[in-house]
Design an enzyme around this catalytic site. Structure first.
Site, mmCIF file in Angstrom:
data_model
loop_
_atom_site.group_PDB
_atom_site.id
_atom_site.type_symbol
_atom_site.label_atom_id
_atom_site.label_comp_id
_atom_site.label_asym_id
_atom_site.label_seq_id
_atom_site.Cartn_x
_atom_site.Cartn_y
_atom_site.Cartn_z
ATOM 1 N N LYS A 1 0.837 -1.204 0.000
ATOM 2 C CA LYS A 1 0.000 0.000 0.000
ATOM 3 C C LYS A 1 0.878 1.264 0.000
ATOM 4 O O LYS A 1 0.553 2.247 -0.669
ATOM 5 C CB LYS A 1 -0.889 0.028 1.252
ATOM 6 C CG LYS A 1 -2.029 -0.978 1.258
ATOM 7 C CD LYS A 1 -2.891 -0.732 2.502
ATOM 8 C CE LYS A 1 -4.057 -1.692 2.614
ATOM 9 N NZ LYS A 1 -4.876 -1.425 3.823
ATOM 10 N N GLU B 1 -9.467 -2.992 14.517
ATOM 11 C CA GLU B 1 -10.299 -3.015 13.312
ATOM 12 C C GLU B 1 -11.621 -3.624 13.748
ATOM 13 O O GLU B 1 -11.750 -4.826 13.890
ATOM 14 C CB GLU B 1 -9.614 -3.809 12.192
ATOM 15 C CG GLU B 1 -8.373 -3.082 11.687
ATOM 16 C CD GLU B 1 -7.861 -3.570 10.332
ATOM 17 O OE1 GLU B 1 -8.644 -4.068 9.512
ATOM 18 O OE2 GLU B 1 -6.648 -3.451 10.113
ATOM 19 N N ASP C 1 -8.513 1.346 4.537
ATOM 20 C CA ASP C 1 -9.177 0.078 4.753
ATOM 21 C C ASP C 1 -9.830 -0.317 3.435
ATOM 22 O O ASP C 1 -10.590 0.455 2.859
ATOM 23 C CB ASP C 1 -10.218 0.184 5.876
ATOM 24 C CG ASP C 1 -10.562 -1.196 6.399
ATOM 25 O OD1 ASP C 1 -9.634 -1.959 6.743
ATOM 26 O OD2 ASP C 1 -11.759 -1.543 6.439
ATOM 27 N N PHE D 1 -5.055 -9.969 -3.169
ATOM 28 C CA PHE D 1 -5.876 -10.657 -4.165
ATOM 29 C C PHE D 1 -5.537 -10.255 -5.601
ATOM 30 O O PHE D 1 -6.254 -10.652 -6.534
ATOM 31 C CB PHE D 1 -7.364 -10.375 -3.898
ATOM 32 C CG PHE D 1 -7.853 -10.859 -2.556
ATOM 33 C CD1 PHE D 1 -8.121 -12.209 -2.338
ATOM 34 C CD2 PHE D 1 -8.034 -9.980 -1.492
ATOM 35 C CE1 PHE D 1 -8.575 -12.674 -1.103
ATOM 36 C CE2 PHE D 1 -8.485 -10.424 -0.246
ATOM 37 C CZ PHE D 1 -8.757 -11.778 -0.056
ATOM 38 N N LYS E 1 -1.521 -0.179 -12.358
ATOM 39 C CA LYS E 1 -2.550 -0.498 -11.363
ATOM 40 C C LYS E 1 -3.095 0.791 -10.735
ATOM 41 O O LYS E 1 -4.309 0.981 -10.645
ATOM 42 C CB LYS E 1 -1.973 -1.431 -10.284
ATOM 43 C CG LYS E 1 -3.002 -1.803 -9.223
ATOM 44 C CD LYS E 1 -2.436 -2.652 -8.080
ATOM 45 C CE LYS E 1 -3.452 -2.740 -6.935
ATOM 46 N NZ LYS E 1 -2.905 -3.354 -5.714
#
Ligand code: ITT
Ligand code: NA
Length: 184
Positions: free
Chosen positions: A12, A36, A65, A141, A162
Site C-alpha cells: 500500500k 479493526e 481500509d 488478491f 494499477k
C-alpha cells in the site's frame, strides 16, 4: 511535510508514495496496530481506527481500509477481506467460485486522513475474478482480479498501471488533490 501511513502492508505504501512526492510530501510507513472493529462498512472501520489513533500519534496521518466484494458471494469477503486473505488466501476465493459463471467483483478503498479533523476519501474499481491466479506483482488478491476493460490481472501490471485504475489509486488521487488545495 512528513505524513505517516499507518499500515502493516508495504504494498500500500509503495502505491501511495507516488501521489505525494510531486507535492513535496514524504509518506512513510508507520506500523502501528489499531482496532479493526467488526462493522458493516469499510468507512466505519476506517473512521474508528483513525479516531482511536488520533490521540496516540503526533502529526497528520492516514490509513486505508480496503476490501474485495464478490457479487456471487453477496459481497463476501468485503469487510472481512484481511481475515479471509490471511486464513484462506486467494485460493479460498477461487474455491468458493468453482463452477460459478458470475465472476463479477469490485475492490473498494477508504482512506481516513487525520489532521486534527477526519477526512474520508474513497475509490472503487469494477472487475472480475479469474479462474486461475496470474502474475507476481502487487499483493493480496491482485493475482485473481482483472479490472474491467483489461485482460490482465492487477498482479500482471506495473504499480503505475494499477494505480491509474485501481480503487486505491482513485482514493489516493482524491486525497492528493484535496491535500494540494489545503496545504498551507
Ligand atoms: P493494513 O495494515 O493497512 O490494514 P491489510 O493488508 O490488512 O493492511 P486491509 O485490511 O485494507 O489491509 O485489506 C484487506 C485485504 O484485502 C488484505 O488481505 C489485502 O491484502 C487485500 N487488499 C487490499 N487492497 C488490495 C489491492 O489493492 N489488491 C489486492 N488485494 C488487496
Ligand atoms: Na487491515
Amino acid at each position: 511535510m512528513r505524513l505517516a501511513f499507518i499500515t502493516s502492508n508495504p504494498g500500500k505504501v509503495e502505491e501511495a508514495k507516488r501521489y505525494f512526492e510531486p507535492l513535496g510530501v514524504e509518506v512513510y510507513q508507520l506500523h502501528m496496530s489499531y482496532p479493526e472493529i467488526q462493522a458493516d462498512t469499510l468507512e466505519e472501520v476506517a473512521e474508528y481506527g483513525a479516531r482511536w489513533l488520533a490521540g496516540r500519534i503526533d502529526g497528520p496521518f492516514f490509513l486505508d481500509d480496503s476490501g474485495l466484494f464478490v457479487e456471487a458471494l453477496k459481497g463476501f469477503p468485503g469487510v472481512y477481506s484481511a481475515y479471509v486473505y490471511k486464513t484462506l488466501g486467494y485460493w479460498g476465493i477461487l474455491k468458493l467460485l468453482e463452477g460459478e459463471s458470475n465472476r463479477k467483483a469490485y475492490f473498494k478503498s477508504v482512506i481516513a486522513y487525520w489532521d486534527g479533523e477526519l477526512h474520508i476519501f474513497r475509490g472503487k474499481v469494477d472487475g472480475k475474478i479469474t479462474e486461475e491466479p496470474r502474475g507476481s506483482g502487487g499483493f493480496g488478491f491482485d493475482p485473481v482480479f482483472i479490472p474491467e476493460g483489461f485482460d490482465r490481472t492487477f498482479a500482471e501490471m506495473t504499480t503505475e498501471e494499477k494505480n491509474a485504475i485501481s480503487h486505491r489509486g482513485r482514493a489516493l488521487k482524491a486525497f492528493a488533490t484535496w491535500l494540494k488545495e489545503n496545504l498551507k
